[in-house]
Motif scaffolding. Structure first.
Motif, PDB file in Angstrom:
ATOM      1  N   THR A 316       0.831  -1.209   0.000  1.00 18.92           N
ATOM      2  CA  THR A 316       0.000   0.000   0.000  1.00 18.92           C
ATOM      3  C   THR A 316       0.859   1.250   0.000  1.00 18.92           C
ATOM      4  N   LEU A 317       1.864   1.299   0.868  1.00 16.72           N
ATOM      5  CA  LEU A 317       2.748   2.460   0.932  1.00 16.72           C
ATOM      6  C   LEU A 317       3.499   2.671  -0.380  1.00 16.72           C
ATOM      7  N   ARG A 318       3.838   1.567  -1.047  1.00 22.67           N
ATOM      8  CA  ARG A 318       4.563   1.679  -2.310  1.00 22.67           C
ATOM      9  C   ARG A 318       3.658   2.153  -3.460  1.00 22.67           C
ATOM     10  N   HIS A 319       2.346   2.179  -3.230  1.00 25.69           N
ATOM     11  CA  HIS A 319       1.420   2.643  -4.263  1.00 25.69           C
ATOM     12  C   HIS A 319       0.856   4.029  -3.976  1.00 25.69           C
ATOM     13  N   ILE A 320       1.309   4.668  -2.890  1.00 27.07           N
ATOM     14  CA  ILE A 320       0.839   6.019  -2.567  1.00 27.07           C
ATOM     15  C   ILE A 320       1.840   7.031  -3.124  1.00 27.07           C
ATOM     16  N   PRO A 321       1.445   7.827  -4.111  1.00 29.57           N
ATOM     17  CA  PRO A 321       2.379   8.791  -4.713  1.00 29.57           C
ATOM     18  C   PRO A 321       2.563  10.037  -3.839  1.00 29.57           C
ATOM     19  N   THR A 322       3.689  10.698  -4.007  1.00 26.93           N
ATOM     20  CA  THR A 322       3.938  11.983  -3.346  1.00 26.93           C
ATOM     21  C   THR A 322       4.334  13.003  -4.404  1.00 26.93           C
ATOM     22  N   ASN A 323       4.346  14.275  -4.041  1.00 28.89           N
ATOM     23  CA  ASN A 323       4.677  15.336  -4.988  1.00 28.89           C
ATOM     24  C   ASN A 323       6.125  15.260  -5.476  1.00 28.89           C
ATOM     25  N   SER A 324       6.961  14.578  -4.719  1.00 28.44           N
ATOM     26  CA  SER A 324       8.374  14.473  -5.087  1.00 28.44           C
ATOM     27  C   SER A 324       8.633  13.477  -6.207  1.00 28.44           C
ATOM     28  N   GLY A 325       7.596  12.720  -6.565  1.00 31.26           N
ATOM     29  CA  GLY A 325       7.780  11.668  -7.564  1.00 31.26           C
ATOM     30  C   GLY A 325       8.110  10.329  -6.948  1.00 31.26           C
ATOM     31  N   LEU A 326       8.363  10.309  -5.652  1.00 31.14           N
ATOM     32  CA  LEU A 326       8.620   9.069  -4.929  1.00 31.14           C
ATOM     33  C   LEU A 326       7.308   8.541  -4.363  1.00 31.14           C
ATOM     34  N   ASP A 327       7.233   7.225  -4.135  1.00 28.64           N
ATOM     35  CA  ASP A 327       6.069   6.722  -3.408  1.00 28.64           C
ATOM     36  C   ASP A 327       6.268   6.991  -1.917  1.00 28.64           C
ATOM     37  N   ALA A 328       5.246   6.727  -1.113  1.00 27.01           N
ATOM     38  CA  ALA A 328       5.283   7.099   0.300  1.00 27.01           C
ATOM     39  C   ALA A 328       6.421   6.413   1.050  1.00 27.01           C
ATOM     40  N   TYR A 329       6.666   5.139   0.742  1.00 25.69           N
ATOM     41  CA  TYR A 329       7.730   4.414   1.444  1.00 25.69           C
ATOM     42  C   TYR A 329       9.096   4.970   1.048  1.00 25.69           C
ATOM     43  N   GLU A 330       9.268   5.229  -0.244  1.00 26.94           N
ATOM     44  CA  GLU A 330      10.530   5.810  -0.717  1.00 26.94           C
ATOM     45  C   GLU A 330      10.762   7.182  -0.093  1.00 26.94           C
TER      46      GLU A 330
END
Length: 374
Positions: A316-330
């Protein structure tokens, strides 16, 4: 030892494997990880390679208690129990790899094609190993189970050399296990996270993995018979040393490989698990060491559920995008932990904190006396 016939050391052993499984399966990004937390590329052995076979071994420990309940019941009830549990564990494993079920398409969202879902996997292997080990232990005498287990290890060795492509019988693309998986499952249903489509939890390599469960069962029976005695601990250590030595000799002609789950790998991990179990029994049951016991026991109370939760949570965390272009876990790993602990240590700390979040769920379940059997 508790008032029941459970050994706290066995529960801690099971909990420790879940703890390490979560850490190994959820490394932080943005830096290389410590080599011992990465699986061996093909041949060889690392700490990460010990985790999954140890969980199968721990499941065998638990079966040394649960199988007693079936000794006085008719086969119908036995089959109802094991078929139900096998089906549920396999189903949850299959759904876990299909999750989150939908993917983005050009015109919105679409269901992930079933034709591309992975069929085999960690929970699926656990289910199949449980199923076949339970049948063997229910219907066969101890001597027959041991002979059949030895035949499985030798037979797997023979199958790989007889049916693999000449010159590449132990290679990833051309071994008999890969050929069988492609023939039965098809390329679409095979794990694609390695160099080529190859399933480290494939159909054929499940055969020797059953022996890890059987070995754990007999170790559990032995511990119950000998209890917390120095004689029992000594015999476990001696057995561990001899089996590990045999594995290292076999490694010379049939290399240790977790991904191929070679027979030498089975013996090596069983030998190490016997030694670890002996140390835990001495420390916990005899010396009454308390450090880390409760922590690992929490994991051991709901092992499969916590493992399943950790995988779903991670995906789930790996599928949540962020504004930085990284996913949430990254983002958490690279923007937070890598800034505090640059390098491999930051990657490890990301995994440790993630593991602690999963442990907190186990702690809450244990506090509420909720034990979810899968």
């Amino acid at each position: 030892m508790k008032l029941t016939n459970r050994f706290l050391s066995l529960d801690v052993f099971r909990g420790l494997t879940i703890c390490l499984m979560i850490v190994v399966n959820s490394p932080g990004t943005g830096a290389d990880i410590y080599p011992y937390l990465a699986h061996a590329d093909w041949f060889g052995f690392t700490l990460a390679d010990l985790v999954f076979p140890s969980f199968l071994f721990a499941m065998g420990n638990a079966m040394s208690f649960s199988m007693k309940k079936f000794q006085s019941v008719e086969p119908r009830l036995f089959w109802k129990k094991i078929l139900r549990r096998t089906f549920l564990i396999f189903l949850f494993g299959y759904l876990m790899y299909w999750y989150p079920f939908f993917q983005q398409a050009s015109d919105g969202w679409e269901l992930k094609p079933i034709s591309e879902t992975r069929i085999m996997g960690v929970l699926q292997r656990i289910a199949l190993c449980y199923f076949f080990a339970a049948i063997m232990l229910y219907y066969l005498a101890r001597r027959s189970v041991i002979i059949l287990s030895a035949a499985a290890l030798l037979g797997y060795w023979g199958i790989l050399y007889l049916f693999g492509e000449p010159g590449g019988v132990l290679d990833m693309a051309t071994n008999a296990g890969t050929k069988l998986d492609f023939a039965i499952l098809g390329e679409g249903h095979i794990y694609k996270g390695d160099k080529i489509p190859f399933d480290p939890e494939g159909i054929l390599s499940t055969l020797p993995a059953i022996v890890n469960v059987v070995a754990g069962y007999f170790a559990g029976v032995f511990v119950q018979e000998k209890g917390k005695t120095f004689e029992g601990i000594s015999k476990l250590l001696i057995a561990g040393f001899l089996i590990t030595s045999l594995a290292l000799w076999w490694d010379l002609i049939f290399p240790i490989s977790k991904k191929l789950w070679t027979s030498s790998f089975v013996l090596y991990t069983v030998g190490l698990d016997l030694s670890i179990m002996a140390v835990l029994i001495y420390a916990i049951e005899i010396k009454k060491v308390k450090f880390g016991v409760y922590f690992n026991d929490v994991f051991g109370k709901n092992p499969l559920f916590i493992y399943l939760f950790s995988e779903i949570f991670f995906i789930t965390l790996r599928h949540i995008p962020t504004n930085s272009g990284l996913d949430a876990y990254e983002w958490v790993s690279e923007k937070v932990f890598q800034n505090i602990f640059p390098g491999a240590f930051g990657s490890l700390m990301t995994a440790v904190v993630f593991m602690l979040l999963c442990w907190s769920l186990g702690w809450w379940l244990n506090k509420k006396r909720i034990y979810i059997k899968i």
